[in-house]
Design a protein around this motif. Structure first.
Motif, PDB file in Angstrom:
ATOM      1  N   PHE A 145     -28.612  50.180 -23.579  1.00 42.35           N
ATOM      2  CA  PHE A 145     -27.753  50.061 -24.758  1.00 42.35           C
ATOM      3  C   PHE A 145     -28.267  48.915 -25.607  1.00 42.35           C
ATOM      4  O   PHE A 145     -28.395  47.783 -25.133  1.00 42.35           O
ATOM      5  CB  PHE A 145     -26.305  49.812 -24.343  1.00 42.35           C
ATOM      6  CG  PHE A 145     -25.352  49.671 -25.502  1.00 42.35           C
ATOM      7  CD1 PHE A 145     -25.313  50.623 -26.507  1.00 42.35           C
ATOM      8  CD2 PHE A 145     -24.492  48.585 -25.586  1.00 42.35           C
ATOM      9  CE1 PHE A 145     -24.436  50.501 -27.576  1.00 42.35           C
ATOM     10  CE2 PHE A 145     -23.614  48.446 -26.645  1.00 42.35           C
ATOM     11  CZ  PHE A 145     -23.581  49.407 -27.641  1.00 42.35           C
ATOM     12  N   GLY A 148     -26.145  49.681 -30.655  1.00 45.02           N
ATOM     13  CA  GLY A 148     -25.753  50.786 -31.522  1.00 45.02           C
ATOM     14  C   GLY A 148     -25.979  52.148 -30.909  1.00 45.02           C
ATOM     15  O   GLY A 148     -25.312  53.121 -31.281  1.00 45.02           O
ATOM     16  N   THR A 149     -26.909  52.232 -29.958  1.00 46.12           N
ATOM     17  CA  THR A 149     -27.272  53.512 -29.355  1.00 46.12           C
ATOM     18  C   THR A 149     -27.400  53.374 -27.847  1.00 46.12           C
ATOM     19  O   THR A 149     -27.993  52.417 -27.351  1.00 46.12           O
ATOM     20  CB  THR A 149     -28.608  54.026 -29.936  1.00 46.12           C
ATOM     21  OG1 THR A 149     -28.499  54.152 -31.351  1.00 46.12           O
ATOM     22  CG2 THR A 149     -28.967  55.378 -29.337  1.00 46.12           C
ATOM     23  N   SER A 151     -29.005  55.149 -24.529  1.00 44.56           N
ATOM     24  CA  SER A 151     -30.051  56.108 -24.164  1.00 44.56           C
ATOM     25  C   SER A 151     -30.044  56.360 -22.670  1.00 44.56           C
ATOM     26  O   SER A 151     -29.825  55.439 -21.881  1.00 44.56           O
ATOM     27  CB  SER A 151     -31.431  55.596 -24.601  1.00 44.56           C
ATOM     28  OG  SER A 151     -31.778  54.409 -23.910  1.00 44.56           O
ATOM     29  N   PHE A 170     -29.827  60.421 -26.431  1.00 48.64           N
ATOM     30  CA  PHE A 170     -29.557  59.252 -27.266  1.00 48.64           C
ATOM     31  C   PHE A 170     -28.212  59.468 -27.948  1.00 48.64           C
ATOM     32  O   PHE A 170     -28.001  60.489 -28.599  1.00 48.64           O
ATOM     33  CB  PHE A 170     -30.658  59.048 -28.305  1.00 48.64           C
ATOM     34  CG  PHE A 170     -32.023  58.841 -27.697  1.00 48.64           C
ATOM     35  CD1 PHE A 170     -32.495  57.565 -27.437  1.00 48.64           C
ATOM     36  CD2 PHE A 170     -32.809  59.935 -27.369  1.00 48.64           C
ATOM     37  CE1 PHE A 170     -33.751  57.390 -26.864  1.00 48.64           C
ATOM     38  CE2 PHE A 170     -34.061  59.769 -26.798  1.00 48.64           C
ATOM     39  CZ  PHE A 170     -34.534  58.485 -26.539  1.00 48.64           C
ATOM     40  N   PHE A 171     -27.302  58.509 -27.782  1.00 46.02           N
ATOM     41  CA  PHE A 171     -25.943  58.645 -28.303  1.00 46.02           C
ATOM     42  C   PHE A 171     -25.612  57.475 -29.224  1.00 46.02           C
ATOM     43  O   PHE A 171     -25.621  56.318 -28.801  1.00 46.02           O
ATOM     44  CB  PHE A 171     -24.926  58.684 -27.161  1.00 46.02           C
ATOM     45  CG  PHE A 171     -25.200  59.744 -26.125  1.00 46.02           C
ATOM     46  CD1 PHE A 171     -24.669  61.010 -26.244  1.00 46.02           C
ATOM     47  CD2 PHE A 171     -25.991  59.456 -25.016  1.00 46.02           C
ATOM     48  CE1 PHE A 171     -24.919  61.986 -25.288  1.00 46.02           C
ATOM     49  CE2 PHE A 171     -26.247  60.415 -24.052  1.00 46.02           C
ATOM     50  CZ  PHE A 171     -25.711  61.690 -24.191  1.00 46.02           C
ATOM     51  N   ASP A 172     -25.306  57.774 -30.471  1.00 41.93           N
ATOM     52  CA  ASP A 172     -24.829  56.749 -31.391  1.00 41.93           C
ATOM     53  C   ASP A 172     -23.393  56.388 -31.037  1.00 41.93           C
ATOM     54  O   ASP A 172     -22.588  57.260 -30.686  1.00 41.93           O
ATOM     55  CB  ASP A 172     -24.890  57.236 -32.833  1.00 41.93           C
ATOM     56  CG  ASP A 172     -26.312  57.351 -33.344  1.00 41.93           C
ATOM     57  OD1 ASP A 172     -26.523  58.128 -34.285  1.00 41.93           O
ATOM     58  OD2 ASP A 172     -27.211  56.677 -32.804  1.00 41.93           O
ATOM     59  N   ASP A 175     -20.551  58.381 -32.413  1.00 41.33           N
ATOM     60  CA  ASP A 175     -20.312  59.728 -31.881  1.00 41.33           C
ATOM     61  C   ASP A 175     -19.528  59.714 -30.568  1.00 41.33           C
ATOM     62  O   ASP A 175     -19.275  60.775 -29.993  1.00 41.33           O
ATOM     63  CB  ASP A 175     -21.647  60.442 -31.647  1.00 41.33           C
ATOM     64  CG  ASP A 175     -22.415  60.670 -32.939  1.00 41.33           C
ATOM     65  OD1 ASP A 175     -21.769  60.740 -33.991  1.00 41.33           O
ATOM     66  OD2 ASP A 175     -23.655  60.769 -32.879  1.00 41.33           O
ATOM     67  N   ARG A 195     -17.831  61.992 -25.462  1.00 44.43           N
ATOM     68  CA  ARG A 195     -18.170  62.191 -26.869  1.00 44.43           C
ATOM     69  C   ARG A 195     -16.983  62.706 -27.670  1.00 44.43           C
ATOM     70  O   ARG A 195     -16.075  63.333 -27.129  1.00 44.43           O
ATOM     71  CB  ARG A 195     -19.352  63.157 -26.981  1.00 44.43           C
ATOM     72  CG  ARG A 195     -20.648  62.565 -26.440  1.00 44.43           C
ATOM     73  CD  ARG A 195     -21.778  63.562 -26.419  1.00 44.43           C
ATOM     74  NE  ARG A 195     -21.609  64.511 -25.311  1.00 44.43           N
ATOM     75  CZ  ARG A 195     -22.489  65.459 -25.023  1.00 44.43           C
ATOM     76  NH1 ARG A 195     -23.575  65.589 -25.768  1.00 44.43           N
ATOM     77  NH2 ARG A 195     -22.287  66.269 -24.011  1.00 44.43           N
ATOM     78  N   SER A 260     -29.608  61.697 -30.707  1.00 39.84           N
ATOM     79  CA  SER A 260     -30.048  60.974 -31.886  1.00 39.84           C
ATOM     80  C   SER A 260     -31.546  60.751 -31.818  1.00 39.84           C
ATOM     81  O   SER A 260     -32.103  60.590 -30.735  1.00 39.84           O
ATOM     82  CB  SER A 260     -29.332  59.620 -31.953  1.00 39.84           C
ATOM     83  OG  SER A 260     -27.940  59.809 -31.992  1.00 39.84           O
ATOM     84  N   ARG A 262     -35.173  58.906 -31.933  1.00 45.54           N
ATOM     85  CA  ARG A 262     -35.583  57.587 -31.467  1.00 45.54           C
ATOM     86  C   ARG A 262     -35.595  56.619 -32.637  1.00 45.54           C
ATOM     87  O   ARG A 262     -36.069  56.931 -33.720  1.00 45.54           O
ATOM     88  CB  ARG A 262     -36.973  57.676 -30.837  1.00 45.54           C
ATOM     89  CG  ARG A 262     -37.453  56.367 -30.254  1.00 45.54           C
ATOM     90  CD  ARG A 262     -38.596  56.614 -29.315  1.00 45.54           C
ATOM     91  NE  ARG A 262     -39.647  57.398 -29.946  1.00 45.54           N
ATOM     92  CZ  ARG A 262     -40.911  56.977 -30.049  1.00 45.54           C
ATOM     93  NH1 ARG A 262     -41.243  55.819 -29.565  1.00 45.54           N
ATOM     94  NH2 ARG A 262     -41.819  57.718 -30.598  1.00 45.54           N
ATOM     95  N   ALA A 263     -35.027  55.441 -32.428  1.00 45.01           N
ATOM     96  CA  ALA A 263     -34.934  54.454 -33.486  1.00 45.01           C
ATOM     97  C   ALA A 263     -36.319  54.011 -33.931  1.00 45.01           C
ATOM     98  O   ALA A 263     -37.222  53.834 -33.099  1.00 45.01           O
ATOM     99  CB  ALA A 263     -34.134  53.240 -32.992  1.00 45.01           C
TER     100      ALA A 263
END
Length: 306
Positions: A145, A148-149, A151, A170-172, A175, A195, A260, A262-263
């Motif tokens: 973590f 913000g996201t 994984s 990947f979870f924002d 969401d 979610r 999401s 990948r950043a």
């Protein structure tokens, strides 16, 4: 509260009293509970206290000073949901019995700063969550973590075929609805992300070992002490995101349910790891667990991480 800077040292931790809070510092010795070592310290504002208790310790010749926090004041306790054993309570200070008089003095002092609403639930988190970035290795994957996201990256040796088919996740925070943590000290321990409702998504997730939104710990695999701080940080981020949305008088953002991207600037995957994952996908494909299209898509996703 006595004098600012007063310190009450106990077994495994020490409480340092300030004008508006108590700072709990944990030792890093071999016998110190692993959770304490991961947390390192916790600062508890006096407004987060519900009551203070002083009682004989579990071990003979000790006493325990315990700060009981208001319900909803601490994301760590909210995530733990009553599953922490007495010895892993970070707000319980164990002292030798000959220091009971001193402990009673500080207990009385703490009771003197309790607010009129001390026994009422807190309307927001008053104790800070552990700071990201945070990560830990579960039985079937690695969870991380960044603030913000969240994984989940699966281990080919432990992850189910359902998770391999779904791919790394990947979870924002925007969401997510909630976090479900089940202690790794019992059978069925896991960390699951709940979610927000979305069209086309199962309303009731399956078993954690089949749910791409969960990592499982595995009884006997080892106690995952880092999992609770991460769960608490994610929970605090979810609540903060929800509060920001309310304050802005805007609808809470709900995702479409897919992973999401990948950043930008994220670390690239190890090529050897990617190659191993592709070989494993190939095995699933040959066994008929992946269609040609699914295999091609997942392979392309893995290659895109290089």
């Amino acid at each position: 509260m006595g004098r600012m800077g007063d310190v009450l040292a106990g077994i495994h931790s020490a409480w340092e009293f300030d004008t508006d809070s108590v700072l709990i510092r944990f030792e890093r010795g071999i016998r110190t509970p692993k959770l304490f070592q991961v947390l390192r310290e916790r600062r508890v504002p006096y407004e987060a206290l519900a009551r203070v208790e002083l009682a004989p310790g579990v071990r003979r010749g000790t006493v325990a000073l315990r700060a009981v926090l208001r319900r909803g004041a601490d994301p760590l306790l909210d995530a733990a949901a009553g599953q922490l054993k007495t010895g892993c309570d970070p707000y319980r200070l164990v002292l030798p019995a000959d220091r009971e008089t001193l402990a009673d003095f500080y207990a009385t002092e703490l009771r003197g700063v309790l607010g009129a609403d001390a026994e009422l639930p807190a309307g927001r988190f008053l104790v800070r969550a552990p700071e990201p970035p945070l990560q830990f290795k579960a039985y079937d994957g690695k969870a991380a973590f960044d603030g913000g996201t969240v994984s989940f990256r699966w281990f080919w040796t432990g992850a189910s075929s359902a998770k391999w088919k779904a791919g790394d996740q990947f979870f924002d925070v925007a969401d997510l609805e909630d976090v479900e943590w089940r202690t790794p000290e019992v059978l069925g321990g896991h960390l699951r992300l709940i979610r927000r409702p979305a069209e086309g998504r199962e309303s009731r997730p399956g078993e954690p070992d089949q749910d791409p939104a969960a990592v499982v710990f595995g009884l006997g695999y080892g106690l995952v002490h880092e999992s609770l701080p991460l769960a608490a940080a994610v929970l605090a981020a979810i609540r903060a995101d929800r509060a920001t949305a309310r304050n802005a008088d805007a609808p809470v953002g709900g995702g479409a349910g897919g992973p999401s991207p990948r950043a930008p600037g994220a670390l690239r995957a190890d090529p050897a790891d990617i190659a191993e994952r592709i070989r494993h996908l190939g095995g699933l494909h040959e066994a008929g667990l992946l269609t040609d299209e699914e295999f091609s898509v997942k392979k392309a996703d893995l290659l895109a991480e290089l």
